[in-house]
Scaffold this motif. Structure first.
Motif, PDB file in Angstrom:
ATOM      1  N   ARG A  12       0.834  -1.192   0.000  1.00 54.36           N
ATOM      2  CA  ARG A  12       0.000   0.000   0.000  1.00 54.36           C
ATOM      3  C   ARG A  12       0.878   1.254   0.000  1.00 54.36           C
ATOM      4  NH1 ARG A  12      -4.688  -2.092   3.381  1.00 54.36           N
ATOM      5  NH2 ARG A  12      -4.759  -4.254   2.652  1.00 54.36           N
ATOM      6  N   PRO A  13       0.543   2.204  -0.850  1.00 59.70           N
ATOM      7  CA  PRO A  13       1.306   3.461  -0.826  1.00 59.70           C
ATOM      8  C   PRO A  13       1.129   4.172   0.519  1.00 59.70           C
ATOM      9  CG  PRO A  13      -0.068   3.304  -2.806  1.00 59.70           C
ATOM     10  CD  PRO A  13      -0.501   2.201  -1.888  1.00 59.70           C
ATOM     11  N   ILE A  14       2.178   4.796   0.984  1.00 59.42           N
ATOM     12  CA  ILE A  14       2.116   5.580   2.235  1.00 59.42           C
ATOM     13  C   ILE A  14       1.890   7.050   1.905  1.00 59.42           C
ATOM     14  CG2 ILE A  14       3.486   6.361   4.221  1.00 59.42           C
ATOM     15  CD1 ILE A  14       4.789   3.507   4.151  1.00 59.42           C
ATOM     16  N   GLY A  15       2.579   7.565   0.902  1.00 56.42           N
ATOM     17  CA  GLY A  15       2.432   8.965   0.508  1.00 56.42           C
ATOM     18  C   GLY A  15       1.451   9.119  -0.645  1.00 56.42           C
ATOM     19  N   PRO A  50      16.041   0.644  14.768  1.00 57.66           N
ATOM     20  CA  PRO A  50      14.688   0.097  14.637  1.00 57.66           C
ATOM     21  C   PRO A  50      14.464  -0.459  13.227  1.00 57.66           C
ATOM     22  CG  PRO A  50      14.656   2.422  15.367  1.00 57.66           C
ATOM     23  CD  PRO A  50      16.022   2.119  14.879  1.00 57.66           C
ATOM     24  N   PHE A  51      13.447  -1.323  13.143  1.00 58.22           N
ATOM     25  CA  PHE A  51      13.015  -1.857  11.854  1.00 58.22           C
ATOM     26  C   PHE A  51      11.702  -1.168  11.471  1.00 58.22           C
ATOM     27  CE2 PHE A  51      15.322  -5.252  14.070  1.00 58.22           C
ATOM     28  CZ  PHE A  51      16.352  -5.457  13.168  1.00 58.22           C
ATOM     29  N   THR A  52      11.551  -0.839  10.194  1.00 55.61           N
ATOM     30  CA  THR A  52      10.316  -0.209   9.721  1.00 55.61           C
ATOM     31  C   THR A  52       9.751  -1.007   8.559  1.00 55.61           C
ATOM     32  OG1 THR A  52      11.107   1.982  10.397  1.00 55.61           O
ATOM     33  CG2 THR A  52       9.303   1.921   8.811  1.00 55.61           C
ATOM     34  N   ARG A  53       8.467  -1.291   8.613  1.00 58.24           N
ATOM     35  CA  ARG A  53       7.764  -1.942   7.511  1.00 58.24           C
ATOM     36  C   ARG A  53       6.416  -1.259   7.322  1.00 58.24           C
ATOM     37  NH1 ARG A  53       9.602  -7.267   5.950  1.00 58.24           N
ATOM     38  NH2 ARG A  53      11.776  -7.365   6.656  1.00 58.24           N
ATOM     39  N   GLU A  54       5.864  -1.418   6.136  1.00 60.10           N
ATOM     40  CA  GLU A  54       4.553  -0.830   5.841  1.00 60.10           C
ATOM     41  C   GLU A  54       3.427  -1.802   6.182  1.00 60.10           C
ATOM     42  OE1 GLU A  54       1.047  -0.979   3.554  1.00 60.10           O
ATOM     43  OE2 GLU A  54       2.785  -1.830   2.514  1.00 60.10           O
ATOM     44  N   LEU A  55       2.405  -1.300   6.836  1.00 59.19           N
ATOM     45  CA  LEU A  55       1.166  -2.053   7.091  1.00 59.19           C
ATOM     46  C   LEU A  55       0.017  -1.070   6.963  1.00 59.19           C
ATOM     47  CD1 LEU A  55      -0.432  -4.576   8.183  1.00 59.19           C
ATOM     48  CD2 LEU A  55       0.013  -3.673  10.477  1.00 59.19           C
ATOM     49  N   TRP A  56      -1.025  -1.430   6.213  1.00 59.00           N
ATOM     50  CA  TRP A  56      -2.206  -0.584   6.020  1.00 59.00           C
ATOM     51  C   TRP A  56      -1.841   0.826   5.514  1.00 59.00           C
ATOM     52  CZ3 TRP A  56      -3.227  -1.890  11.753  1.00 59.00           C
ATOM     53  CH2 TRP A  56      -3.660  -3.229  11.878  1.00 59.00           C
ATOM     54  N   GLY A  57      -0.786   0.924   4.696  1.00 65.19           N
ATOM     55  CA  GLY A  57      -0.393   2.234   4.173  1.00 65.19           C
ATOM     56  C   GLY A  57       0.242   3.142   5.207  1.00 65.19           C
ATOM     57  N   GLN A  58       0.728   2.550   6.306  1.00 71.25           N
ATOM     58  CA  GLN A  58       1.449   3.325   7.325  1.00 71.25           C
ATOM     59  C   GLN A  58       2.826   2.706   7.547  1.00 71.25           C
ATOM     60  OE1 GLN A  58      -1.184   2.901  10.776  1.00 71.25           O
ATOM     61  NE2 GLN A  58      -1.829   5.025  10.503  1.00 71.25           N
ATOM     62  N   ASN A  59       3.765   3.545   7.956  1.00 71.24           N
ATOM     63  CA  ASN A  59       5.058   3.047   8.396  1.00 71.24           C
ATOM     64  C   ASN A  59       4.940   2.558   9.843  1.00 71.24           C
ATOM     65  OD1 ASN A  59       7.026   3.659   6.240  1.00 71.24           O
ATOM     66  ND2 ASN A  59       6.429   5.788   6.593  1.00 71.24           N
ATOM     67  N   TRP A  60       5.267   1.307  10.075  1.00 70.21           N
ATOM     68  CA  TRP A  60       5.303   0.762  11.439  1.00 70.21           C
ATOM     69  C   TRP A  60       6.760   0.548  11.827  1.00 70.21           C
ATOM     70  CZ3 TRP A  60       1.111  -0.837  14.730  1.00 70.21           C
ATOM     71  CH2 TRP A  60      -0.137  -0.465  14.232  1.00 70.21           C
ATOM     72  N   THR A  61       7.124   1.065  12.987  1.00 69.65           N
ATOM     73  CA  THR A  61       8.519   1.025  13.424  1.00 69.65           C
ATOM     74  C   THR A  61       8.608   0.315  14.772  1.00 69.65           C
ATOM     75  OG1 THR A  61       9.028   3.036  12.224  1.00 69.65           O
ATOM     76  CG2 THR A  61      10.517   2.461  14.010  1.00 69.65           C
ATOM     77  N   TYR A  62       9.661  -0.440  14.950  1.00 66.32           N
ATOM     78  CA  TYR A  62       9.753  -1.385  16.071  1.00 66.32           C
ATOM     79  C   TYR A  62      11.193  -1.525  16.522  1.00 66.32           C
ATOM     80  CZ  TYR A  62      10.462  -6.409  17.312  1.00 66.32           C
ATOM     81  OH  TYR A  62      10.853  -7.599  17.846  1.00 66.32           O
ATOM     82  N   ALA A  63      11.380  -1.669  17.818  1.00 63.69           N
ATOM     83  CA  ALA A  63      12.696  -2.023  18.362  1.00 63.69           C
ATOM     84  C   ALA A  63      12.475  -2.987  19.522  1.00 63.69           C
ATOM     85  CB  ALA A  63      13.458  -0.791  18.825  1.00 63.69           C
ATOM     86  N   HIS A  64      13.421  -3.872  19.741  1.00 67.07           N
ATOM     87  CA  HIS A  64      13.283  -4.956  20.721  1.00 67.07           C
ATOM     88  C   HIS A  64      14.534  -5.042  21.581  1.00 67.07           C
ATOM     89  CE1 HIS A  64      13.918  -9.570  21.253  1.00 67.07           C
ATOM     90  NE2 HIS A  64      13.244  -9.137  22.285  1.00 67.07           N
ATOM     91  N   ASN A  65      14.301  -5.313  22.835  1.00 67.12           N
ATOM     92  CA  ASN A  65      15.388  -5.616  23.769  1.00 67.12           C
ATOM     93  C   ASN A  65      15.073  -6.968  24.390  1.00 67.12           C
ATOM     94  OD1 ASN A  65      15.433  -4.835  27.197  1.00 67.12           O
ATOM     95  ND2 ASN A  65      17.244  -5.524  26.111  1.00 67.12           N
ATOM     96  N   GLY A  66      16.031  -7.898  24.268  1.00 66.64           N
ATOM     97  CA  GLY A  66      15.819  -9.222  24.842  1.00 66.64           C
ATOM     98  C   GLY A  66      16.342 -10.294  23.920  1.00 66.64           C
ATOM     99  N   GLN A  67      15.980 -11.515  24.219  1.00 72.00           N
ATOM    100  CA  GLN A  67      16.446 -12.646  23.413  1.00 72.00           C
ATOM    101  C   GLN A  67      15.389 -13.731  23.474  1.00 72.00           C
ATOM    102  OE1 GLN A  67      20.477 -13.658  24.302  1.00 72.00           O
ATOM    103  NE2 GLN A  67      20.598 -15.283  22.778  1.00 72.00           N
ATOM    104  N   LEU A  68      15.137 -14.357  22.341  1.00 70.60           N
ATOM    105  CA  LEU A  68      14.040 -15.323  22.250  1.00 70.60           C
ATOM    106  C   LEU A  68      14.542 -16.672  21.759  1.00 70.60           C
ATOM    107  CD1 LEU A  68      11.476 -12.908  20.547  1.00 70.60           C
ATOM    108  CD2 LEU A  68      11.544 -13.552  22.960  1.00 70.60           C
ATOM    109  N   ARG A  69      13.856 -17.717  22.172  1.00 77.96           N
ATOM    110  CA  ARG A  69      14.129 -19.083  21.695  1.00 77.96           C
ATOM    111  C   ARG A  69      12.943 -19.531  20.836  1.00 77.96           C
ATOM    112  NH1 ARG A  69      14.245 -18.971  27.152  1.00 77.96           N
ATOM    113  NH2 ARG A  69      12.103 -19.744  27.075  1.00 77.96           N
ATOM    114  N   GLY A  70      13.208 -20.431  19.922  1.00 82.46           N
ATOM    115  CA  GLY A  70      12.116 -21.099  19.209  1.00 82.46           C
ATOM    116  C   GLY A  70      11.293 -20.183  18.328  1.00 82.46           C
ATOM    117  N   TYR A  71      11.819 -18.991  18.022  1.00 87.34           N
ATOM    118  CA  TYR A  71      11.030 -18.013  17.267  1.00 87.34           C
ATOM    119  C   TYR A  71      10.905 -18.392  15.789  1.00 87.34           C
ATOM    120  CZ  TYR A  71      15.683 -16.456  15.985  1.00 87.34           C
ATOM    121  OH  TYR A  71      16.968 -16.427  15.522  1.00 87.34           O
TER     122      TYR A  71
END
Lengths: 260, 260
Positions: free
Chosen positions: A123-126, B93-114
């Motif tokens: 989906r376009p953002i802009g 951070p990581f950024t990806r598009e969802l529903w025509g919006q930029n979603w940005t995320y950062a994580h602290n920790g460590q996971l198993r079995g992901y």
């Protein structure tokens, strides 16, 4: 309209010389005052620097020029807005993920009737025609190849056939990269040059800057620069013709097509 | 491990004071030498500055601190690598598009079995557990809501239920934003503070810097900062408990939950 700049190289190379010329056109020697951006690939990652401010006055542009990031694949763009207001979300290049790779794209031109194109998942953002058709291209690639194909020449030939469709809607000069390949598609205005040993001097058109590439390279270096207009005034740039595309990898032309 | 920093504000605010403290922990007062990044939202657009170099020595960090970008939503991260090497594609951070919006995320920790978690459409580019589960979260959101829902509180409550599942796989402190909302999820280590009139002085823990917010704000400003560890030594930060999440919009807490 806008101006495009791309680079493909076989060793990590800084693009400061070319970028110095380009940013002058963003509000100084050229009218492209509506933002600028550059994306550098480093391995599978890439980083973008963008500013909706004119590049000739941009503090971020100055930082990028002062802190030469070396890369084998670069896409840059300075903008003179037509479709879509002056804002960060409308500033090229655009990057999206496909097949677990960052795909980066910039467009020069203007299109009609593009909203009929189904962008599907992407989906376009802009508000630009440019981002819309980038989403459409990625969606078409995704539909055709559910996972990353081994034969990337076929992928870029398919992109060229999509670009042919877009060219029928207006002007579509494009740069596209997945970090490994850099593709240039010409609708009406695009040039490239490959520099290799023996390297010589080059003089910018837009600033009083000359560089002696021989002092900055090794004999094995191969670097291709693609730009809307030649950035130097003492070298021979290849002028692409309408419908021509060129694909570069590690600085070398690896596929090209001229429309009959 | 890593450290997180987020901000939500009702007026575009620079995060230089907090970031000055955080970057010290990237190789100076703290061991988080494996890269850093920050994403600023401006309208629907966002821009990220990332560097796999230690933040305390990063030229890009210096530029970001010298050139205060004002924003209502910011996500930042400094990294001490565990899963995934030190490289740009593994830098938050990581950024990806969802529903025509930029979603940005950062994580602290460590996971198993992901790796059993199906990321569907969203393919990881790098090698971190963090990016993998970000892709999984977005895929779950996409499956549940084919288009952007009107009720965003429900969306973030759903994200919290996904985060609960991830917490069962290890340590999962997270910041997530769509530019409008900033969500904080605590697995074992996260703090926040909301600053509003009457503003006072604050002193950094990690650098000899004091700021008088009263000179930099208007009486209507509301600014919330979220951080792994309190960044100031003379203010009361809210310490989140395991399983707690908090959702901020325009600086104000708009939704929270403490696990029973």
């Amino acid at each position: 309209m806008c101006e495009l700049l791309g680079m493909s190289a076989n060793v990590p190379t800084d693009i400061c010389f070319s970028l110095t010329g380009l940013v002058q056109r963003g509000g100084h020697t050229g009218p492209h005052r509506d933002g600028w951006g550059v994306t550098f690939y480093e391995g599978k990652g890439c980083r973008s620097f963008k500013d909706p401010a004119p590049s000739a006055e941009s503090i971020i542009a100055k930082m990028v020029l002062d802190y030469p990031i070396k890369s084998c694949a670069v896409i840059s763009h300075i903008r003179q807005a037509n479709r879509g207001g002056v804002s960060l979300e409308n500033t090229h290049p655009f990057t999206r993920e496909l097949w677990g790779q960052n795909w980066t794209y910039a467009h020069n031109g203007q299109l009609r009737g593009y909203k009929k194109l189904d962008t599907g998942f992407y989906r376009p953002i802009g508000q630009t025609d440019s981002e819309w058709v980038f989403c459409w291209i990625l969606e078409q690639l995704r539909k055709r190849y559910s996972r990353r194909p081994g034969q990337m020449n076929a992928v870029f030939s398919f992109v060229a056939s999509l670009a042919d469709e877009l060219r029928a809607l207006g002007v579509f000069n494009m740069l596209l990269s997945n970090g490994d390949y850099v593709m240039a598609y010409c609708s009406n205005n695009l040039h490239w040059i490959t520099r290799r040993a023996p390297f010589g001097q080059a003089r910018l058109q837009d600033a009083d800057v000359t560089v002696d590439f021989q002092t900055q390279t090794t004999p094995d270096d191969v670097v291709t620069v693609v730009a809307t207009q030649p950035l130097t005034c003492n070298e021979n740039w290849h002028k692409m013709v309408p419908g021509e595309f060129a694909l570069f990898r590690l600085g070398e032309l690896c596929l090209s097509r001229v429309m009959n």
